[in-house]
Design a protein around this motif. Structure first.
Motif, short mmCIF file in Angstrom:
data_model
loop_
_atom_site.label_atom_id
_atom_site.label_comp_id
_atom_site.label_asym_id
_atom_site.label_seq_id
_atom_site.Cartn_x
_atom_site.Cartn_y
_atom_site.Cartn_z
N ALA A 1 0.85 -1.20 0.00
CA ALA A 1 0.00 0.00 0.00
C ALA A 1 0.88 1.25 0.00
CB ALA A 1 -0.90 -0.01 1.23
N PRO A 2 0.35 2.40 -0.46
CA PRO A 2 1.14 3.64 -0.48
C PRO A 2 1.78 3.97 0.87
CG PRO A 2 -0.86 3.93 -1.75
CD PRO A 2 -0.96 2.57 -1.13
N ALA A 3 1.04 3.77 1.98
CA ALA A 3 1.60 4.09 3.29
C ALA A 3 2.85 3.26 3.58
CB ALA A 3 0.56 3.87 4.38
N GLN A 4 2.85 1.98 3.15
CA GLN A 4 4.03 1.13 3.36
C GLN A 4 5.20 1.59 2.50
OE1 GLN A 4 1.50 -2.39 2.49
NE2 GLN A 4 2.49 -3.33 4.28
N LEU A 5 4.91 2.02 1.28
CA LEU A 5 5.96 2.52 0.41
C LEU A 5 6.60 3.78 0.99
CD1 LEU A 5 4.18 2.09 -3.06
CD2 LEU A 5 5.97 0.64 -2.12
N VAL A 6 5.77 4.67 1.53
CA VAL A 6 6.28 5.90 2.13
C VAL A 6 7.12 5.58 3.37
CG1 VAL A 6 5.59 8.00 3.36
CG2 VAL A 6 4.45 7.37 1.23
N ARG A 7 6.65 4.64 4.19
CA ARG A 7 7.41 4.26 5.39
C ARG A 7 8.78 3.68 5.00
NH1 ARG A 7 3.53 2.06 7.76
NH2 ARG A 7 3.81 -0.11 7.11
N ASP A 8 8.81 2.86 3.95
CA ASP A 8 10.08 2.30 3.49
C ASP A 8 11.01 3.40 2.96
OD1 ASP A 8 11.73 -0.16 2.61
OD2 ASP A 8 11.49 0.96 0.74
N ALA A 9 10.43 4.36 2.24
CA ALA A 9 11.25 5.46 1.71
C ALA A 9 11.87 6.27 2.84
CB ALA A 9 10.39 6.36 0.81
N ARG A 10 11.11 6.55 3.89
CA ARG A 10 11.64 7.29 5.04
C ARG A 10 12.79 6.50 5.69
NH1 ARG A 10 5.91 9.32 6.58
NH2 ARG A 10 6.10 11.57 6.29
#
Length: 503
Positions: free
Chosen positions: A484-493
């Motif tokens: 999900a987008p939230a998981q992608l953002v968390r990984d990017a951070r």
């Protein structure tokens, strides 16, 4: 066709066409001309050329990636000078059927390609094939259970206990684990109905992208109808019917990762002045393989799933061909055939690699004596049992259909006798036959794996060196992928990317 191949080939290899590839090109062109398939190749080239002119990222895959001609035409991206190709997996005299080229286009721009085909060839000459959806265990359980009065919760537990790879049988243990008594009269009746329904047609659907383009009006050959989507036509037959009739089919498929990669290239060019493409991306980057060995692959094409993340640190890819094996080994055939652990032990140096002959070594050396790909099993039939390449493909096709139609006797006897005549032990011959049985149903072509391995490497390279570009492209290409987008953002951070609130 020869002119297009030669001009394309010269731009592909700056130092000239490698000798091995030149021989392959001549062999393929002769066979294509003999079987009168030039119009088909030119049509596919025309569609791909249109996509490239519009800046639509595309790549051919499947058995067509065995073709040096497809590579020279820009249809596929697998460099034949870096791979072990088997053209007969794609076209042969013995196959007695037209070739089948699959091309992936960007998911959100494929409709442009589809409408181009309709504009150029006309809806009276171009249409999408249908697909006959047949009952499998889950769908049969769902429909028969609903007819017998089972409620939604019971149906969910029943169907949830089955997976698509379970085949055509429903085991008692699965039902008992889901809380059902197989001897209950209603459940017994349900199973009787399901066994009858499995394999029976359920409904007609639209093929994911199989286009048929004819010389004359299609309605003179096949029944057609308007699709539910405006501007589309459908042939009411499935791909097997079309193959029987001898009609040529071009598969125009959609792939979300191609959209993300193209957006990544655009962002790299805009913000970092790095104009890159699938062909010009730096190859064999050790940092990329280090990242893959850590299973740091959230969002990376094909290897973002849990099973792949478990395998990556064990296989420890250090070259492109390792990626080809990586995405092929986590498959039903290698797992069920007990090929995974022997390969990993040999790769780690724990087990010795032995070959019954030099001919078999030539086929299996690249995978340490373990047959992982369809092409290898076909080549074994050629070098160890005396089959011609076309006959080996006939064997593969017969294996794919043997559970439905039977008829393996002549192939089995010839394979075993051919290996015995050449001095191979009966145990080795029987093992090869069993592997061919498994590969016919679920096998992964090496050419197909190589096409996807390229996307694995490209997406991993972008994530490794430009994680902010990678996550931005993924978010702009949603919905797609496993996360999900939230998981992608968390990984990017976690990779040091600054993510700001929406402005």
């Amino acid at each position: 066709l020869r002119h297009l191949v030669e001009t394309g080939a010269h731009t592909t290899w700056p130092a000239g066409i490698p000798e091995r590839v030149r021989h392959a090109i001549e062999h393929e062109l002769a066979l294509i001309s003999e079987l009168a398939y030039e119009p088909y190749f030119l049509t596919v080239h025309d569609v791909v050329a249109f996509a490239r002119q519009r800046g639509i990222l595309c790549q051919g895959r499947g058995s067509a990636a065995n073709s040096t001609v497809c590579y020279c035409l820009g249809i596929t991206a697998v460099d034949p000078s870096r791979a072990s190709l088997l053209f007969e997996r794609f076209i042969s005299r013995e196959r007695n059927e037209p070739p089948d080229i699959d091309v992936d286009f960007e998911h959100d721009r494929r409709e442009e390609v589809i409408q181009y085909i309709y504009r150029k060839y006309g809806r009276h000459r171009a249409a999408i094939a249908a697909t006959v959806i047949c009952y499998r265990p889950r769908s049969a359980l769902r429909d028969a259970g609903r007819a017998l009065g089972l409620d939604a919760d019971q149906l969910q537990r029943l169907t949830g206990s089955m997976q698509w790879w379970d085949g055509q049988h429903i085991e008692r243990a699965r039902l008992e684990a889901a809380g059902f008594d197989p001897d209950n009269p209603v459940i017994h009746r349900l199973l009787t109905l399901v066994r009858t329904m499995i394999g029976f047609p359920r409904h007609l659907s639209q093929h994911v992208g199989g286009f048929v383009i004819s010389r004359g009006p299609l309605s003179e050959l096949v029944p057609t109808e308007n699709a539910a989507m405006a501007g589309r036509s459908i042939i009411q037959w499935d791909k097997d019917d079309l193959e029987t009739l001898g009609l040529l089919k071009v598969d125009c498929l959609a792939l979300g990762m191609l959209s993300a990669i193209r957006r990544s290239f655009d962002l790299l060019n805009l913000h970092y002045n790095r104009p890159l493409s699938l062909d010009t991306l730096p190859r064999e980057d050790p940092q990329v393989y280090d990242m893959l060995c850590r299973a740091d692959t959230v969002g990376v094409c094909q290897v973002e799933y849990r099973a792949q993340m478990v395998m990556l640190p064990r296989l420890r890819a250090r070259a492109f061909y390792d990626l080809v094996i990586e995405i092929s080994i986590v498959r039903p055939v290698p797992i069920q055939g007990g090929m995974v652990h022997p390969y990993l032990r040999r790769r780690a140096g724990e087990d010795a690699v032995e070959y019954p002959s030099d001919e078999v070594r030539g086929v299996l050396e690249r995978t340490l004596g373990v047959p992982i790909f369809q092409e290898q099993v076909m080549q074994l039939a050629v070098v160890a049992a005396g089959f011609s390449p076309g006959e080996a493909d006939q064997l593969r096709r017969a294996m794919a259909a043997w559970k439905k139609r039977g008829g393996l006797g002549p192939f089995r006897e010839r394979l075993l006798e051919g290996m015995a005549e050449r001095g191979y032990a009966p145990e080795f011959a029987h093992r090869v036959f069993e592997q061919i049985c498994g590969f016919g149903e679920y096998g992964f072509p090496e050419s197909h794996a190589a096409s996807f391995a390229l996307l694995v490497y490209v997406s991993a390279w972008i994530k490794c060196h430009y994680p902010e570009v990678f996550v931005c492209a993924l978010l702009n290409s949603q919905p797609m992928g496993f996360y999900a987008p939230a998981q992608l953002v968390r990984d990017a951070r976690a990779h040091g990317v600054e993510v700001r609130g929406v402005d």
